[in-house]
Structures are given as C-alpha cells and as structure tokens.
Write a protein that holds these residues in place. Sequence first.
Motif, PDB file in Angstrom:
ATOM      1  N   LEU A  43       0.831  -1.212   0.000  1.00 46.00           N
ATOM      2  CA  LEU A  43       0.000   0.000   0.000  1.00 46.00           C
ATOM      3  C   LEU A  43       0.862   1.257   0.000  1.00 46.00           C
ATOM      4  O   LEU A  43       0.520   2.258  -0.643  1.00 46.00           O
ATOM      5  CB  LEU A  43      -0.941  -0.003   1.199  1.00 46.00           C
ATOM      6  CG  LEU A  43      -2.080  -1.025   1.136  1.00 46.00           C
ATOM      7  CD1 LEU A  43      -2.861  -1.041   2.448  1.00 46.00           C
ATOM      8  CD2 LEU A  43      -3.017  -0.729  -0.030  1.00 46.00           C
ATOM      9  N   ASN A  44       1.983   1.220   0.703  1.00 48.64           N
ATOM     10  CA  ASN A  44       2.900   2.366   0.676  1.00 48.64           C
ATOM     11  C   ASN A  44       3.456   2.588  -0.719  1.00 48.64           C
ATOM     12  O   ASN A  44       3.646   3.725  -1.156  1.00 48.64           O
ATOM     13  CB  ASN A  44       4.042   2.145   1.672  1.00 48.64           C
ATOM     14  CG  ASN A  44       3.609   2.404   3.112  1.00 48.64           C
ATOM     15  OD1 ASN A  44       2.704   3.211   3.363  1.00 48.64           O
ATOM     16  ND2 ASN A  44       4.240   1.724   4.057  1.00 48.64           N
ATOM     17  N   ILE A  45       3.728   1.481  -1.439  1.00 52.03           N
ATOM     18  CA  ILE A  45       4.200   1.607  -2.818  1.00 52.03           C
ATOM     19  C   ILE A  45       3.105   2.221  -3.690  1.00 52.03           C
ATOM     20  O   ILE A  45       3.352   3.146  -4.473  1.00 52.03           O
ATOM     21  CB  ILE A  45       4.629   0.228  -3.374  1.00 52.03           C
ATOM     22  CG1 ILE A  45       5.860  -0.287  -2.625  1.00 52.03           C
ATOM     23  CG2 ILE A  45       4.915   0.320  -4.878  1.00 52.03           C
ATOM     24  CD1 ILE A  45       6.252  -1.703  -3.000  1.00 52.03           C
ATOM     25  N   VAL A  78       5.049  -2.821  -8.455  1.00 52.77           N
ATOM     26  CA  VAL A  78       6.109  -3.010  -7.454  1.00 52.77           C
ATOM     27  C   VAL A  78       7.446  -3.399  -8.074  1.00 52.77           C
ATOM     28  O   VAL A  78       8.416  -3.638  -7.348  1.00 52.77           O
ATOM     29  CB  VAL A  78       5.693  -4.085  -6.420  1.00 52.77           C
ATOM     30  CG1 VAL A  78       4.347  -3.744  -5.800  1.00 52.77           C
ATOM     31  CG2 VAL A  78       5.649  -5.477  -7.054  1.00 52.77           C
ATOM     32  N   GLU A  79       7.527  -3.453  -9.398  1.00 50.95           N
ATOM     33  CA  GLU A  79       8.686  -4.045 -10.054  1.00 50.95           C
ATOM     34  C   GLU A  79      10.002  -3.376  -9.676  1.00 50.95           C
ATOM     35  O   GLU A  79      11.025  -4.054  -9.483  1.00 50.95           O
ATOM     36  CB  GLU A  79       8.511  -4.018 -11.577  1.00 50.95           C
ATOM     37  CG  GLU A  79       9.456  -4.940 -12.302  1.00 50.95           C
ATOM     38  CD  GLU A  79       8.974  -5.235 -13.713  1.00 50.95           C
ATOM     39  OE1 GLU A  79       9.432  -6.242 -14.272  1.00 50.95           O
ATOM     40  OE2 GLU A  79       8.160  -4.461 -14.248  1.00 50.95           O
ATOM     41  N   PHE A  80      10.018  -2.065  -9.547  1.00 47.81           N
ATOM     42  CA  PHE A  80      11.254  -1.377  -9.165  1.00 47.81           C
ATOM     43  C   PHE A  80      11.744  -1.870  -7.815  1.00 47.81           C
ATOM     44  O   PHE A  80      12.931  -2.183  -7.637  1.00 47.81           O
ATOM     45  CB  PHE A  80      11.042   0.139  -9.124  1.00 47.81           C
ATOM     46  CG  PHE A  80      12.204   0.877  -8.516  1.00 47.81           C
ATOM     47  CD1 PHE A  80      13.357   1.123  -9.265  1.00 47.81           C
ATOM     48  CD2 PHE A  80      12.159   1.293  -7.191  1.00 47.81           C
ATOM     49  CE1 PHE A  80      14.431   1.793  -8.692  1.00 47.81           C
ATOM     50  CE2 PHE A  80      13.241   1.968  -6.614  1.00 47.81           C
ATOM     51  CZ  PHE A  80      14.378   2.220  -7.366  1.00 47.81           C
ATOM     52  N   TRP A  85      14.861  -5.667  -3.972  1.00 38.87           N
ATOM     53  CA  TRP A  85      14.835  -6.712  -2.946  1.00 38.87           C
ATOM     54  C   TRP A  85      15.594  -7.962  -3.410  1.00 38.87           C
ATOM     55  O   TRP A  85      16.353  -8.557  -2.652  1.00 38.87           O
ATOM     56  CB  TRP A  85      13.394  -7.069  -2.599  1.00 38.87           C
ATOM     57  CG  TRP A  85      12.596  -5.951  -2.002  1.00 38.87           C
ATOM     58  CD1 TRP A  85      13.063  -4.935  -1.219  1.00 38.87           C
ATOM     59  CD2 TRP A  85      11.196  -5.722  -2.151  1.00 38.87           C
ATOM     60  NE1 TRP A  85      12.040  -4.088  -0.861  1.00 38.87           N
ATOM     61  CE2 TRP A  85      10.881  -4.545  -1.430  1.00 38.87           C
ATOM     62  CE3 TRP A  85      10.165  -6.384  -2.830  1.00 38.87           C
ATOM     63  CZ2 TRP A  85       9.582  -4.039  -1.347  1.00 38.87           C
ATOM     64  CZ3 TRP A  85       8.872  -5.878  -2.755  1.00 38.87           C
ATOM     65  CH2 TRP A  85       8.586  -4.715  -2.022  1.00 38.87           C
ATOM     66  N   ILE A  86      15.359  -8.342  -4.650  1.00 43.10           N
ATOM     67  CA  ILE A  86      16.003  -9.547  -5.173  1.00 43.10           C
ATOM     68  C   ILE A  86      17.506  -9.326  -5.343  1.00 43.10           C
ATOM     69  O   ILE A  86      18.315 -10.223  -5.042  1.00 43.10           O
ATOM     70  CB  ILE A  86      15.353  -9.961  -6.503  1.00 43.10           C
ATOM     71  CG1 ILE A  86      13.929 -10.478  -6.242  1.00 43.10           C
ATOM     72  CG2 ILE A  86      16.185 -11.031  -7.209  1.00 43.10           C
ATOM     73  CD1 ILE A  86      13.127 -10.735  -7.496  1.00 43.10           C
ATOM     74  N   ASP A  87      17.903  -8.151  -5.805  1.00 40.96           N
ATOM     75  CA  ASP A  87      19.329  -7.866  -5.947  1.00 40.96           C
ATOM     76  C   ASP A  87      20.032  -7.962  -4.597  1.00 40.96           C
ATOM     77  O   ASP A  87      21.177  -8.432  -4.514  1.00 40.96           O
ATOM     78  CB  ASP A  87      19.537  -6.471  -6.547  1.00 40.96           C
ATOM     79  CG  ASP A  87      19.124  -6.409  -8.011  1.00 40.96           C
ATOM     80  OD1 ASP A  87      18.956  -7.487  -8.624  1.00 40.96           O
ATOM     81  OD2 ASP A  87      18.947  -5.288  -8.527  1.00 40.96           O
ATOM     82  N   VAL A 111       7.013 -15.218  -9.756  1.00 38.63           N
ATOM     83  CA  VAL A 111       6.094 -14.075  -9.606  1.00 38.63           C
ATOM     84  C   VAL A 111       6.702 -12.807 -10.194  1.00 38.63           C
ATOM     85  O   VAL A 111       6.028 -12.055 -10.907  1.00 38.63           O
ATOM     86  CB  VAL A 111       5.743 -13.847  -8.120  1.00 38.63           C
ATOM     87  CG1 VAL A 111       4.976 -12.531  -7.942  1.00 38.63           C
ATOM     88  CG2 VAL A 111       4.905 -15.009  -7.589  1.00 38.63           C
ATOM     89  N   PHE A 112       8.000 -12.576  -9.914  1.00 40.56           N
ATOM     90  CA  PHE A 112       8.624 -11.315 -10.297  1.00 40.56           C
ATOM     91  C   PHE A 112       9.343 -11.372 -11.654  1.00 40.56           C
ATOM     92  O   PHE A 112      10.150 -10.498 -11.975  1.00 40.56           O
ATOM     93  CB  PHE A 112       9.584 -10.849  -9.202  1.00 40.56           C
ATOM     94  CG  PHE A 112       8.885 -10.444  -7.928  1.00 40.56           C
ATOM     95  CD1 PHE A 112       7.955  -9.423  -7.915  1.00 40.56           C
ATOM     96  CD2 PHE A 112       9.142 -11.115  -6.743  1.00 40.56           C
ATOM     97  CE1 PHE A 112       7.302  -9.047  -6.750  1.00 40.56           C
ATOM     98  CE2 PHE A 112       8.505 -10.752  -5.562  1.00 40.56           C
ATOM     99  CZ  PHE A 112       7.578  -9.720  -5.573  1.00 40.56           C
ATOM    100  N   ASP A 113       9.040 -12.406 -12.447  1.00 44.24           N
ATOM    101  CA  ASP A 113       9.547 -12.483 -13.826  1.00 44.24           C
ATOM    102  C   ASP A 113      11.067 -12.416 -13.920  1.00 44.24           C
ATOM    103  O   ASP A 113      11.632 -11.690 -14.741  1.00 44.24           O
ATOM    104  CB  ASP A 113       8.946 -11.358 -14.684  1.00 44.24           C
ATOM    105  CG  ASP A 113       7.568 -11.726 -15.225  1.00 44.24           C
ATOM    106  OD1 ASP A 113       7.203 -12.910 -15.158  1.00 44.24           O
ATOM    107  OD2 ASP A 113       6.866 -10.827 -15.711  1.00 44.24           O
ATOM    108  N   ARG A 114      11.736 -13.213 -13.113  1.00 41.99           N
ATOM    109  CA  ARG A 114      13.203 -13.265 -13.156  1.00 41.99           C
ATOM    110  C   ARG A 114      13.618 -14.560 -13.850  1.00 41.99           C
ATOM    111  O   ARG A 114      13.765 -15.605 -13.233  1.00 41.99           O
ATOM    112  CB  ARG A 114      13.770 -13.173 -11.743  1.00 41.99           C
ATOM    113  CG  ARG A 114      13.371 -11.908 -10.989  1.00 41.99           C
ATOM    114  CD  ARG A 114      14.126 -10.694 -11.480  1.00 41.99           C
ATOM    115  NE  ARG A 114      15.521 -10.764 -11.100  1.00 41.99           N
ATOM    116  CZ  ARG A 114      16.215  -9.743 -10.612  1.00 41.99           C
ATOM    117  NH1 ARG A 114      15.624  -8.551 -10.465  1.00 41.99           N
ATOM    118  NH2 ARG A 114      17.481  -9.878 -10.299  1.00 41.99           N
TER     119      ARG A 114
END
Length: 294
Positions: A43-45, A78-80, A85-87, A111-114
């Motif tokens: 929600l903050n995002i 949320v992609e940015f 987070w993943i990095d 989920v995050f298309d990596r």
Amino acid sequence: MLASRYFETILSGEFEEAKALRATGHVEITMLDEDLDSMTILLNIIHGASRKVPRNVSLEVLSKLAVLVSKYGMLETVEFFSDTWIDYLQREGLPKAYTKEVLRLLFVFWVFDRETEFRDMTRLAQREADDKFEEDVEKLEGVKIPAGIIDAIKQARVSAMETALSVVHTLITKYMEGSALCDAALDEELRYACDAMVLGSLLKSSRKIGIWPKPEAPFPGRKYKGLAKAIRGIKILDVCNKTSSRRWNSHGPAGNSHGLEDVIEEKLKEVEKGLDGLRLFDYAKKRYVLNHRE
C-alpha cells in the motif's frame, strides 16, 4: 485501481463491490487472511510513500510479498522495488544446493519475472530433489507454486533417472547376449574372458550402488545428482589391460575398458543438458481474480 489487476476487475463490471462503488461512491473490501505487514508495504508503494518502503527484506518477507503481488496482479506497480529486494538477496548469496529456500526463491522468481534466477532454482530442484518434492512444496506456508511447475520438475527428475539407469542396463543387456564384443584380442578365449570380466564388473558395481535389479519410478529416496555420481563411479574392468600373455590385434589392448566409461559419461552429459531448469515463459502467470474469492 490501476495498481492492481484484481481490484481493477472487481471494482468494475457486475461484481458486488463494483455495484456498491457505483451506488455509494465508496466500498469496503475485507481482507482477513492477508499478511498485514506485507500488505502495508504494498500500500505504501501504491500511494507513493516510497520512504516507508524497505530496501532490503528477508526471503520470508519477500515470499509473502510475492504471494500478494501474484494474488492481486501488482507486478508492474512493485517491479522497481522487487528488483531491489532480489538484488539484495543475490548479494547475500543464492543457494548452490537444494533446500527449502530454493522452493521459496523459485516462487519469488516466478512471480517477479526473473528468467535466469527461475531457471537456476528449477535446475537445482530437477537435479537434487527426491521423490518427496511435492511434499516439500506442500509444507511451504502460504506459498503456492503452480501445479504445472511442480509436475514439470517431477517429470524431468524421473525421466532423467530412467535414462541414466538405462545407460548402464543397456550395456549389461548387450554383454549378456553372448556375442563376442571385445575386438582387441585375436584369441577367442581371451575375448570371451574379457567380455565376462566387463559384464561381471558392471553387475557387481550396479548391485553395490543399488541399481541392479533396476529400481522402479519414482525412485524413493534417490536424487538424480547422487545417482549420476554413483554411476560415474562404476569401475569397469577388462582382461585386455590385465594380461600380456596373449596376442592382440594391431591396435593393442583396448583402453578405458573398451571406451565404456566414455560412453557412460557422454550419455550422462546428454541427460544433464535436458536438466537445465524450466523456461519462465512456459509458465505464464494466471489471474487469481476469482480463484481466491471463495
């Protein structure tokens, strides 16, 4: 609404929430089962409060965020932050062997298309999971890896193990048939003795590592990686390299047990080319708009 495909859908058309919104100008949506801390981050995002969004999160938190992102269709929003987070997790180091963390990461990367990371984690699962893989997945609280991914990993494991076993069993069958296979000796008795020693060592080694008689799928307790290591460790003996008292053809005694160890290695490498993980685009995301409204 544009931040979430889920809310965009239920707040338009003929859903009850959409009707209430059109009638009163507002609507209340109850979310009893969601992780509140993770929902607050999202929600903050959505509301642009980026200073309140953590730059580093644990794998446990990230997997909870992934559940919500998947459920509500919020990847683009949320992609940015998800890349950040993943990095961070990658700098901390991703697993090099199969553990329960691999399953959480597999879901997160799906989920995050990596693409690359998803392939790496599914490769570990294919090669190092045993027949309890699906049970491992079911034990993950809150994480729902799609059935298609689970089935593909299970099928790849079983197929690879079947093929690896057939490499050895094909050789055993070939030497059991009785035709002379040793082509290094001119002496028929020596050729027979050489073939017998090859067959005997294949059978004894196969028995020792538990693949003779041939085990049946789903190969309880066994992992492809361990099976391949055991097969590569098979010691094949022959007479050709053990005696100099007989006559050889112009090529002399056969090397490397008539090349059989090379044959096994080549076949296993072919198997492992097919155990190179799953391709992300083969497992497109599904909309969970109606699936979780039960």
